[in-house]
Motif scaffolding. Sequence first.
Motif, PDB file in Angstrom:
ATOM      1  N   MET A   1       0.816  -1.179   0.000  1.00  0.00           N
ATOM      2  CA  MET A   1       0.000   0.000   0.000  1.00  0.00           C
ATOM      3  C   MET A   1       0.870   1.257   0.000  1.00  0.00           C
ATOM      4  N   LEU A   2       1.948   1.207   0.769  1.00  0.00           N
ATOM      5  CA  LEU A   2       2.834   2.367   0.776  1.00  0.00           C
ATOM      6  C   LEU A   2       3.548   2.531  -0.564  1.00  0.00           C
ATOM      7  N   LYS A   3       3.765   1.418  -1.256  1.00  0.00           N
ATOM      8  CA  LYS A   3       4.384   1.516  -2.582  1.00  0.00           C
ATOM      9  C   LYS A   3       3.466   2.279  -3.539  1.00  0.00           C
ATOM     10  N   LEU A   4       2.166   1.999  -3.448  1.00  0.00           N
ATOM     11  CA  LEU A   4       1.214   2.718  -4.301  1.00  0.00           C
ATOM     12  C   LEU A   4       1.159   4.196  -3.941  1.00  0.00           C
ATOM     13  N   ALA A   5       1.210   4.499  -2.650  1.00  0.00           N
ATOM     14  CA  ALA A   5       1.205   5.898  -2.219  1.00  0.00           C
ATOM     15  C   ALA A   5       2.433   6.626  -2.757  1.00  0.00           C
ATOM     16  N   LEU A   6       3.584   5.953  -2.685  1.00  0.00           N
ATOM     17  CA  LEU A   6       4.814   6.553  -3.212  1.00  0.00           C
ATOM     18  C   LEU A   6       4.739   6.722  -4.731  1.00  0.00           C
ATOM     19  N   LEU A   7       4.158   5.734  -5.407  1.00  0.00           N
ATOM     20  CA  LEU A   7       4.004   5.827  -6.854  1.00  0.00           C
ATOM     21  C   LEU A   7       3.123   7.024  -7.236  1.00  0.00           C
ATOM     22  N   PHE A   8       1.991   7.193  -6.539  1.00  0.00           N
ATOM     23  CA  PHE A   8       1.117   8.327  -6.833  1.00  0.00           C
ATOM     24  C   PHE A   8       1.793   9.650  -6.497  1.00  0.00           C
ATOM     25  N   LEU A   9       2.637   9.662  -5.470  1.00  0.00           N
ATOM     26  CA  LEU A   9       3.368  10.879  -5.141  1.00  0.00           C
ATOM     27  C   LEU A   9       4.338  11.244  -6.251  1.00  0.00           C
ATOM     28  N   VAL A  10       5.041  10.254  -6.771  1.00  0.00           N
ATOM     29  CA  VAL A  10       5.985  10.504  -7.869  1.00  0.00           C
ATOM     30  C   VAL A  10       5.234  10.965  -9.117  1.00  0.00           C
ATOM     31  N   ILE A  33      -4.656   9.613   0.559  1.00  0.00           N
ATOM     32  CA  ILE A  33      -5.648   8.630   1.011  1.00  0.00           C
ATOM     33  C   ILE A  33      -4.975   7.282   1.262  1.00  0.00           C
ATOM     34  N   LEU A  34      -4.155   6.830   0.336  1.00  0.00           N
ATOM     35  CA  LEU A  34      -3.480   5.537   0.499  1.00  0.00           C
ATOM     36  C   LEU A  34      -2.518   5.551   1.685  1.00  0.00           C
ATOM     37  N   PHE A  35      -1.858   6.678   1.904  1.00  0.00           N
ATOM     38  CA  PHE A  35      -0.942   6.775   3.033  1.00  0.00           C
ATOM     39  C   PHE A  35      -1.694   6.653   4.353  1.00  0.00           C
ATOM     40  N   PHE A  36      -2.820   7.339   4.488  1.00  0.00           N
ATOM     41  CA  PHE A  36      -3.563   7.280   5.737  1.00  0.00           C
ATOM     42  C   PHE A  36      -4.215   5.907   5.942  1.00  0.00           C
ATOM     43  N   ILE A  37      -4.625   5.260   4.864  1.00  0.00           N
ATOM     44  CA  ILE A  37      -5.150   3.898   4.986  1.00  0.00           C
ATOM     45  C   ILE A  37      -4.043   2.962   5.457  1.00  0.00           C
ATOM     46  N   ALA A  38      -2.843   3.129   4.932  1.00  0.00           N
ATOM     47  CA  ALA A  38      -1.708   2.292   5.352  1.00  0.00           C
ATOM     48  C   ALA A  38      -1.383   2.521   6.825  1.00  0.00           C
ATOM     49  N   ILE A  39      -1.461   3.757   7.287  1.00  0.00           N
ATOM     50  CA  ILE A  39      -1.213   4.065   8.698  1.00  0.00           C
ATOM     51  C   ILE A  39      -2.255   3.383   9.581  1.00  0.00           C
ATOM     52  N   VAL A  40      -3.528   3.449   9.190  1.00  0.00           N
ATOM     53  CA  VAL A  40      -4.602   2.830   9.971  1.00  0.00           C
ATOM     54  C   VAL A  40      -4.422   1.312  10.021  1.00  0.00           C
TER      55      VAL A  40
END
Length: 59
Positions: A1-10, A33-40
Amino acid sequence: MLKLALLFLVISVIAGLFGFGGISSAAAGMAKILFFIAIVVFLVFLVLALIGGSAIAGR
């Protein structure tokens, strides 16, 4: 999930550099959104591990 968040950030940064503001803001929103879901999910698993670990140690 964090990989997707990083991908969308890039994608957001690259789109912003090329002047695509709409795509950049949409990708940044998805990254948030993906980052906060990963944190939860991380916090839920952390609590479950602490509860499970104390149950095993209490035997």
